[in-house]
Design an enzyme around this catalytic site. Structure first.
Site, PDB file in Angstrom:
ATOM      1  N   ASN A   1       0.871  -1.177   0.000  1.00 27.40           N
ATOM      2  CA  ASN A   1       0.000   0.000   0.000  1.00 27.40           C
ATOM      3  C   ASN A   1       0.907   1.226   0.000  1.00 27.40           C
ATOM      4  OD1 ASN A   1      -1.788   2.040   0.394  1.00 27.40           O
ATOM      5  ND2 ASN A   1      -2.440   1.420   2.454  1.00 27.40           N
TER       6      ASN A   1
ATOM      7  N   HIS B   1      -9.615   1.426   4.829  1.00 31.90           N
ATOM      8  CA  HIS B   1      -8.341   1.595   5.539  1.00 31.90           C
ATOM      9  C   HIS B   1      -8.548   2.576   6.692  1.00 31.90           C
ATOM     10  CE1 HIS B   1      -4.206   2.677   6.420  1.00 31.90           C
ATOM     11  NE2 HIS B   1      -3.844   1.565   5.785  1.00 31.90           N
TER      12      HIS B   1
ATOM     13  N   GLU C   1      -6.887   4.980   7.703  1.00 35.52           N
ATOM     14  CA  GLU C   1      -6.625   6.390   7.368  1.00 35.52           C
ATOM     15  C   GLU C   1      -7.835   7.003   6.668  1.00 35.52           C
ATOM     16  OE1 GLU C   1      -2.938   5.592   5.390  1.00 35.52           O
ATOM     17  OE2 GLU C   1      -2.048   5.100   7.325  1.00 35.52           O
TER      18      GLU C   1
HETATM   19  P1  13P Z   1       3.048   0.507   7.715  1.00 34.27           P
HETATM   20  O1  13P Z   1       3.542  -0.766   7.103  1.00 34.27           O
HETATM   21  O2  13P Z   1       3.822   1.734   7.292  1.00 34.27           O
HETATM   22  O3  13P Z   1       2.900   0.392   9.202  1.00 34.27           O
HETATM   23  O4  13P Z   1       1.566   0.773   7.139  1.00 34.27           O
HETATM   24  C1  13P Z   1       0.657  -0.275   7.221  1.00 34.27           C
HETATM   25  C2  13P Z   1      -0.537   0.078   6.426  1.00 34.27           C
HETATM   26  O5  13P Z   1      -1.277   0.981   6.767  1.00 34.27           O
HETATM   27  C3  13P Z   1      -0.784  -0.690   5.199  1.00 34.27           C
HETATM   28  O6  13P Z   1      -2.055  -0.482   4.712  1.00 34.27           O
END
Ligand code: 13P
Length: 255
Positions: free
Chosen positions: A6, A98, A100
């Site tokens: 991602n 997700h 976020e």
């Molecule tokens: P990181 O691997 O940077 O912790 O991010 C994980 C993520 O949100 C993948 O969707």
């Protein structure tokens, strides 16, 4: 095993070229693919088509997925991208829900369920993200959070299956406190998620569980268990081709 990068809102054209250059060597990717391991890249919308073409011209057998999509079919939704448009770009699937998107763009469990329905009816493989915050873990409400996030989606998946849509669904357990923090959940916690999905929604629901949250070449081996974890969703570490190779070497051995 499904290994998904991602890229979030990172990677411009020149960085994508450098990334692909560092992964050159089509034979090893074919060998890994023949062992049932796939690498899927999720760039930002403007690069979906471009990245697909670049992979093809280099004979790199990588899948391409999007990081989001609109639940509506088409029409007056300025700035949005439809499932049909993703399909048109040769995209095979889409990350949905997700943390976020939930945190910064107000995406609700209901909206995620709508998107999953649309993805399934368009033939896109949904990778549905869920996971608790630190506070939810500390207050002992993990199981409740997982059920709240997965339940409405699973209902839609079952309905789609009853209508004859058999597109598989992957679930990415990404505890919010592990994303970008250098802290990972332990295997014990991932087992707990798997067993919760099985108990609450049935065996079938737990059959495509991925883990995400600070996965890198050091943490990955301790998070892998056959039958429990069916792949990984990786952010920061998979912005770098060298790291991708180190993770693949560590988990699957150099062909
Ligand atoms: P990181 O691997 O940077 O912790 O991010 C994980 C993520 O949100 C993948 O969707």
């Amino acid at each position: 095993m499904l290994m998904i990068a991602n890229w979030k809102m990172n990677m411009t054209k020149s960085e994508i070229f450098a990334f692909l250059d560092s992964l050159a060597g089509e034979d090893r990717w074919r060998a890994w693919r023949d062992r049932g391991v796939r690498l899927v890249l999720c760039p930002s919308y403007p690069y979906l088509d471009f990245l697909g073409d670049q992979c093809k011209s280099r004979n790199l057998p990588f899948g391409i997925m999007a990081q989001n999509m609109c639940a509506f079919e088409k029409g007056a939704y300025t700035g949005e991208v439809s499932a049909a448009m993703l399909k048109d770009q040769g995209v095979e699937g889409v990350l949905l829900g997700h943390s976020e998107r939930r945190q910064y763009f107000g995406e609700t469990d209901g909206a995620v369920a709508e998107k999953v329905t649309r993805a399934l009816s368009t033939g896109l493989l949904p990778v549905v993200c869920f996971g608790e915050t630190r506070q939810e873990r500390e207050s002992g409400s993990c199981a409740e959070v997982w059920s709240r996030q997965v339940g409405p989606v699973w209902e839609r998946v079952r309905k789609s299956r009853a209508e004859g849509i058999q597109t598989p669904v992957y679930w990415a357990y990404e505890p919010v406190w592990a994303i970008g923090t250098g802290q990972t959940a332990g295997l014990e916690e991932i087992r707990e998620v798997s067993s919760h999905l099985r108990k609450a929604f049935g065996e079938d629901c737990a059959s495509g569980l991925l883990y995400g949250g600070s996965v890198n070449d050091e943490s990955v081996s301790g998070l892998c268990e056959k039958g429990t974890v069916h792949g990984f969703l990786v952010g920061t570490a998979f912005l770098d081709g060298g790291n991708v190779l180190r993770v693949f070497d560590r988990l699957f051995g150099r062909p």
